[in-house]
Design an enzyme around this catalytic site. Structure first.
Site, PDB file in Angstrom:
ATOM      1  N   LYS A 120     121.956 -46.109 -41.167  1.00 58.29           N
ATOM      2  CA  LYS A 120     122.095 -44.684 -40.857  1.00 58.29           C
ATOM      3  C   LYS A 120     123.556 -44.289 -40.701  1.00 58.29           C
ATOM      4  O   LYS A 120     123.949 -43.187 -41.068  1.00 58.29           O
ATOM      5  CB  LYS A 120     121.297 -44.327 -39.595  1.00 58.29           C
ATOM      6  CG  LYS A 120     119.808 -44.283 -39.855  1.00 58.29           C
ATOM      7  CD  LYS A 120     119.049 -43.633 -38.720  1.00 58.29           C
ATOM      8  CE  LYS A 120     117.567 -43.562 -39.056  1.00 58.29           C
ATOM      9  NZ  LYS A 120     116.752 -43.125 -37.934  1.00 58.29           N
ATOM     10  N   LYS A 203     108.445 -44.634 -52.167  1.00 55.95           N
ATOM     11  CA  LYS A 203     107.503 -44.346 -51.092  1.00 55.95           C
ATOM     12  C   LYS A 203     107.296 -42.840 -50.932  1.00 55.95           C
ATOM     13  O   LYS A 203     108.271 -42.081 -51.057  1.00 55.95           O
ATOM     14  CB  LYS A 203     108.129 -44.881 -49.800  1.00 55.95           C
ATOM     15  CG  LYS A 203     107.195 -45.653 -48.917  1.00 55.95           C
ATOM     16  CD  LYS A 203     107.943 -46.247 -47.744  1.00 55.95           C
ATOM     17  CE  LYS A 203     107.926 -45.325 -46.557  1.00 55.95           C
ATOM     18  NZ  LYS A 203     108.253 -45.941 -45.283  1.00 55.95           N
ATOM     19  N   LYS A 206     109.045 -37.649 -46.430  1.00 55.08           N
ATOM     20  CA  LYS A 206     109.327 -36.233 -46.181  1.00 55.08           C
ATOM     21  C   LYS A 206     110.538 -35.768 -46.980  1.00 55.08           C
ATOM     22  O   LYS A 206     110.786 -34.587 -47.103  1.00 55.08           O
ATOM     23  CB  LYS A 206     109.522 -35.982 -44.689  1.00 55.08           C
ATOM     24  CG  LYS A 206     110.462 -36.936 -44.036  1.00 55.08           C
ATOM     25  CD  LYS A 206     110.253 -36.945 -42.536  1.00 55.08           C
ATOM     26  CE  LYS A 206     110.953 -38.138 -41.928  1.00 55.08           C
ATOM     27  NZ  LYS A 206     110.181 -38.887 -40.981  1.00 55.08           N
TER      28      LYS A 206
HETATM   29  P1  AMP Z   1     108.179 -41.742 -40.753  1.00 53.50           P
HETATM   30  O1  AMP Z   1     107.762 -40.355 -40.418  1.00 53.50           O
HETATM   31  O2  AMP Z   1     108.671 -41.898 -42.171  1.00 53.50           O
HETATM   32  O3  AMP Z   1     109.084 -42.356 -39.731  1.00 53.50           O
HETATM   33  O4  AMP Z   1     106.862 -42.626 -40.727  1.00 53.50           O
HETATM   34  C1  AMP Z   1     106.023 -42.739 -39.621  1.00 53.50           C
HETATM   35  C2  AMP Z   1     104.995 -43.799 -39.876  1.00 53.50           C
HETATM   36  O5  AMP Z   1     104.263 -43.537 -41.087  1.00 53.50           O
HETATM   37  C3  AMP Z   1     105.596 -45.189 -40.041  1.00 53.50           C
HETATM   38  O6  AMP Z   1     104.869 -46.087 -39.208  1.00 53.50           O
HETATM   39  C4  AMP Z   1     105.422 -45.566 -41.483  1.00 53.50           C
HETATM   40  O7  AMP Z   1     105.076 -46.920 -41.626  1.00 53.50           O
HETATM   41  C5  AMP Z   1     104.285 -44.675 -41.957  1.00 53.50           C
HETATM   42  N1  AMP Z   1     104.596 -44.210 -43.324  1.00 53.50           N
HETATM   43  C6  AMP Z   1     105.541 -43.328 -43.676  1.00 53.50           C
HETATM   44  N2  AMP Z   1     105.554 -43.130 -45.013  1.00 53.50           N
HETATM   45  C7  AMP Z   1     104.576 -43.942 -45.522  1.00 53.50           C
HETATM   46  C8  AMP Z   1     104.085 -44.215 -46.845  1.00 53.50           C
HETATM   47  N3  AMP Z   1     104.561 -43.592 -47.912  1.00 53.50           N
HETATM   48  N4  AMP Z   1     103.068 -45.091 -46.982  1.00 53.50           N
HETATM   49  C9  AMP Z   1     102.555 -45.714 -45.903  1.00 53.50           C
HETATM   50  N5  AMP Z   1     102.968 -45.514 -44.644  1.00 53.50           N
HETATM   51  C10 AMP Z   1     103.974 -44.641 -44.446  1.00 53.50           C
END
Ligand code: AMP
Ligand code: TRP
Length: 346
Positions: A120, A203, A206
């Site tokens: 980061k 992946k 957002k």
């Molecule tokens: P984030 O908002 O990206 O920090 O993600 C929050 C949670 O969602 C984390 O535990 C990630 O493992 C899961 N997550 C986020 N994006 C994905 C994805 N594309 N596929 C599977 N799990 C995801």
């Protein structure tokens, strides 16, 4: 340890930051859904780490709105505030308090080795990085240790933070006496990874390049259906799970399987000899059936913010009952003079 979990069940704890205006399908399939399933077998604690959300650039008005929306989405998705303890991190001051104590037993070099901090800082530039971002992992350790957590279901990217948490728990216990349960990470399995619909080797996130690549859980089900129908598929015609050769089709199969409970093998058999279009039309329908009730329930909760706030306040109360016991033990063992407030007068 006085605050051991109830009914002899193991305690699990997890949280996801309120850093977007809505959860996306990847969050649901990769994280939230697993939490919902774990509520019966475990003594579950789930929370929204809003204190962590301010370790990077943020907008105050956006933060409060996002925290409410994400809370509503968790409940709509099946986190039951009667079964689990569900709350917002900043409502439980013990998190910040324990984090400070942990900061003081964490080495500067040790914290400097955290790869997420390094990544980061590299992205944002060293000048943009704050002390808060540097201390992110010790706040996370506090989140976990306050509740005498046994298991922490998180993604692979959090493994190093969990390792630090375990080290800090052991260090504290050795130096000041047995206080913390040393938690285990349960790394959520790769098969649950959801990819971008337009760029199926990245992946779903957002921050994807095209809005058509992701499905937001709050969006119009018709739009979600359209995104499935316009998902990028691969050359060839065969509907087969193959992440290397057929990432687009494989992603659709993963989503389909996750939302219906049918195995990928069953789906492959069902779609043998059929075209990509068939799979997309059917999955679009599955998506509409999944999103519609989830979105309606979220909107209902959002339409009554007083009730939502009441649910969160009750969650924070239940959390504080546990967290305050752990914190008072920590303070006592570290040699702080007992305070009336920590003795139970609030
Ligand atoms: P984030 O908002 O990206 O920090 O993600 C929050 C949670 O969602 C984390 O535990 C990630 O493992 C899961 N997550 C986020 N994006 C994905 C994805 N594309 N596929 C599977 N799990 C995801
Ligand atoms: N750092 C986690 C993430 O980015 C979120 C988080 C904060 C968390 N505190 C936690 C997860 C405690 C599990 C336990 O995904």
């Amino acid at each position: 340890m006085t605050s051991s979990p109830s009914h002899g069940r193991k305690r699990i704890l997890s949280g996801a930051k309120p850093t977007a205006d809505s959860l996306h399908l990847g969050n649901y399939i990769g994280a939230v859904r697993n939490w919902v399933d774990m509520q019966s077998a475990y003594d579950a604690v789930f929370f929204i780490p809003d204190l962590h959300a301010i370790t990077v650039d943020f907008d105050p008005a956006e933060l409060s709105n996002r925290t409410r929306v994400v809370a509503a989405q968790y409940i709509a998705a099946g986190i039951d505030p009667d079964k689990s303890i569900f709350f917002v991190q900043s409502h439980v001051p013990e998190h910040a308090q324990l984090a400070w104590a942990l900061n003081c037993i964490t080495g500067f070099g040790e914290a400097s080795r955290m790869t997420q901090f390094k990544d980061k800082t590299q992205k944002a530039g060293a000048d943009a990085a704050t002390l808060g971002l540097f201390a992110y992992p010790t706040l996370m350790a506090a989140d976990i240790l306050l509740y005498q957590t046994d298991l922490v279901p998180v993604g692979e990217d959090q493994r190093q933070h969990l390792e630090l948490t375990r080290n800090l728990a052991q260090r504290f216990n050795t130096r000041f006496g047995e206080t913390f349960t040393v938690p285990e990470a349960t790394i959520l399995k790769e098969s649950a990874k959801i990819y971008d619909l337009q760029n199926p080797t990245a992946k779903m996130s957002k921050t994807g390049e095209s809005p058509n690549g992701s499905i937001q859980l709050l969006e119009d089900p018709k739009i979600a259906a359209k995104r499935i129908k316009s998902a990028v598929t691969d050359t060839g015609t065969e509907i087969r799970f193959d992440l290397e050769q057929k990432p687009g089709v494989s992603n659709l199969l993963t989503i389909y399987s996750s939302l219906t409970g049918k195995s990928v093998a069953e789906l492959e058999a069902e779609y043998q000899g059929k075209m990509y279009g068939h799979l997309k039309v059917d999955l679009a329908e599955v998506m509409v059936d999944f999103i519609t009730p989830l979105r309606n329930r979220t909107n209902e909760l959002m339409a009554d913010p007083a009730e939502l706030d009441r649910l969160l306040a009750r969650g924070a109360e239940r959390a504080r009952e546990i967290a305050s016991v752990t914190l008072s033990q920590v303070y006592e063992r570290m040699g702080f003079l007992p305070s009336l407030r920590l003795a139970g007068v609030r």
